[in-house]
Scaffold this active site. Sequence first.
Site, short mmCIF file in Angstrom:
data_model
loop_
_atom_site.label_atom_id
_atom_site.label_comp_id
_atom_site.label_asym_id
_atom_site.label_seq_id
_atom_site.Cartn_x
_atom_site.Cartn_y
_atom_site.Cartn_z
N GLU B 72 6.06 -1.30 -3.71
CA GLU B 72 5.28 -2.54 -3.82
C GLU B 72 5.62 -3.31 -5.10
OE1 GLU B 72 3.86 0.28 -2.76
OE2 GLU B 72 3.09 -0.28 -0.79
N HIS B 149 -8.08 3.07 2.27
CA HIS B 149 -7.60 2.16 3.32
C HIS B 149 -8.74 1.32 3.88
CE1 HIS B 149 -4.09 4.75 3.14
NE2 HIS B 149 -3.45 3.99 3.99
#
Lengths: 329, 346
Positions: B72, B149
């Site tokens: 990322e 998540h």
Amino acid sequence: MPLEIDRDKLLWIYRTMQLIRRFEEKYLELLNSGVPFGTGHLYIGQEAVATGVSAHLRTSDYIGSNHRGHGHCLAKGVDPIAMMAECYGRVTGTNRGRGGSMHITDARLGVLGVNPIIGQSMAHCVGAGMAINLRKGDDVAVSYLGDSAVGCGVFNESINLATIMNAPVIFVCENNQYAVTTPVEYAIAGKIIDRAAAYGIPGVKIDGMDVFAVYEAAGEAVERARGGGGPSFIEALTYRYEGHWIKDDHTKYRTMDEVDKFREQDPIPAFRSRVLAEQSLTAGDLDGIDAEIERLMDEMVEFAEASANPEADELFEHVFAEPVAGGQS
Amino acid sequence: MSERLLSYGEAIDEAIRQEMARDPSVFMMGEDIVGAAGRPEFWENLGGAYGGNRGLIVDFGPERVIDMPVSEMAFSGAGVGAAMAGARPIVDIMFIDLIGCCYDQLINQAPKIRYMTGGGYDCPVVFKTSYGGRAIPGLPKGGGAGVHHSQTMYSVVAHFPGLKVLTPSTPYNAKGLMTAAIRDNDPVMFLTHRFLGSVRGHVPEEPYTVPIGKADIAREGEDLTMVSIGGALPLCFEAADTLAADGLEAEIVDLQTINPIDEQTVYESVEKTHRLLVVDEDTPVASIGRDVAARVAQNRFGYLDAPVTSLHSADVPVPYSAALEEHMPPTAEKIVAAVNEMLVAF
């Protein structure tokens, strides 16, 4: 081995190294006398690296830099007058007084920016390389990093990504052997240059005090990248003669014997001796450049002193490209 | 209004597809946005964590729809660098929970490029990511995705001047805002709610933009202003219907852009209704919901007939068990209860 570099390029190399040296010395002198505000990380001692690399770059190529970035910018062609004005925080500076020493940029020259968050500009260079590939260009991006960046996560992610994207990026690791006060042998495991093999990209370790060694290694890497050969890694062993930053007393963490050892390898007199010995340039050529740079230094300081500060109502300019509908603070 | 129905997810994908067709400098990169990278024989089967990019690579090729390794930091930074070098990248970060891995690029780099260069560089990058995921009664899917998540956490990217942060909540606005985001010359975070993906609405086929930085009056009313943030919109509608049955007409202001905030639209609504409830699915501390509430309290105190109120998720990490998770976020019932309390007290 005689030099296979033409006269104009040799003059450019000397002028660039001397410009960086004198800019930094002038900046140190000014800061010590309390004139401009702000801080700085001096490039003195490392001039051969940026110069030897930039000798192969053109205006449309990109560079990403770290906190010690004055030399990278000057070698890429940033106007020293606008750069010093920026260090003074003036509206006439490269960044209109919003960046300072640690954020010098020039969009017209592909200077993506001096960037003091260690390693992060490596990722910017990968992106620039991806943009070059997208438009099927043959420009390159040079990512300057120091030895401390080798320990950062972004180092691995960026070189890995550049490699799998076949991005035209040259990673130039300037190993000046210190991260602030921390010696490289303490902070970095293994050998820096061995990283290149881990990614399967060409890597070369060179004497970063020798501008000709840098010139040769960078030439090969830039040519490879322009030709679609992807990224390369160069480790240039070099040394900063001064502290980490302007007020850093480096005698607290290293010996003057060590500093002197590297000063003896100073790239500027070494260049001078060699081109004179080989009769590639004359003493008159070099002295002429020295005098020209001294005039430029005077002009530069005069301009910065005389320039206006940004107006207070500029504070809110350039947050966004255009005013945002309904948006108020 | 168009008769055609699209889901929220389809509307966003259509905007991306249309802008990629219009402008060759637009490209998309992220983890598994195609899937099976380098293995074209599988591409028809895949297309992103939510399947939305199916076929994108067939139309635009692997040069413009690029799968990323799990990096990322590098690919968010590459988005910034590519944007500075003249491209218009859309960087797909699978979940907002992952932004800790690339936070420097989101907070120190992208938002500051224009300002710190004195306007020297544009930085037209879109960071697209998804948030939310709690078990919200009335929304189509259950939660159970666990603490890493499921978070909302948009408030932690809305703090930084220079970064536009969008939380679209209807298919129509999602398409228009994505089109606007891609065309914008500033960095934009485009945040999609994980549970709104299949919500359907009328969406015109032709490209259009919805202005960034402008709130949307989603429902008109006279008695109370509800400022809804992102995924709270369906809850606000449900609560407004319940309140309407008791004769109370709520006006719903869908904030849509959480930085910079459209204060003016919020103020105008409060000047009309004299009451404010902010519904914010993020946890309360240093949140956008409380920021909106504070602005109204500071600047429109004289118009208020009741204290400003904000409703948030419980101030806890997201638990896994549905038996716990369902108690965490705002619900329509909690909204109705908060309104009733406000009215009883004043």
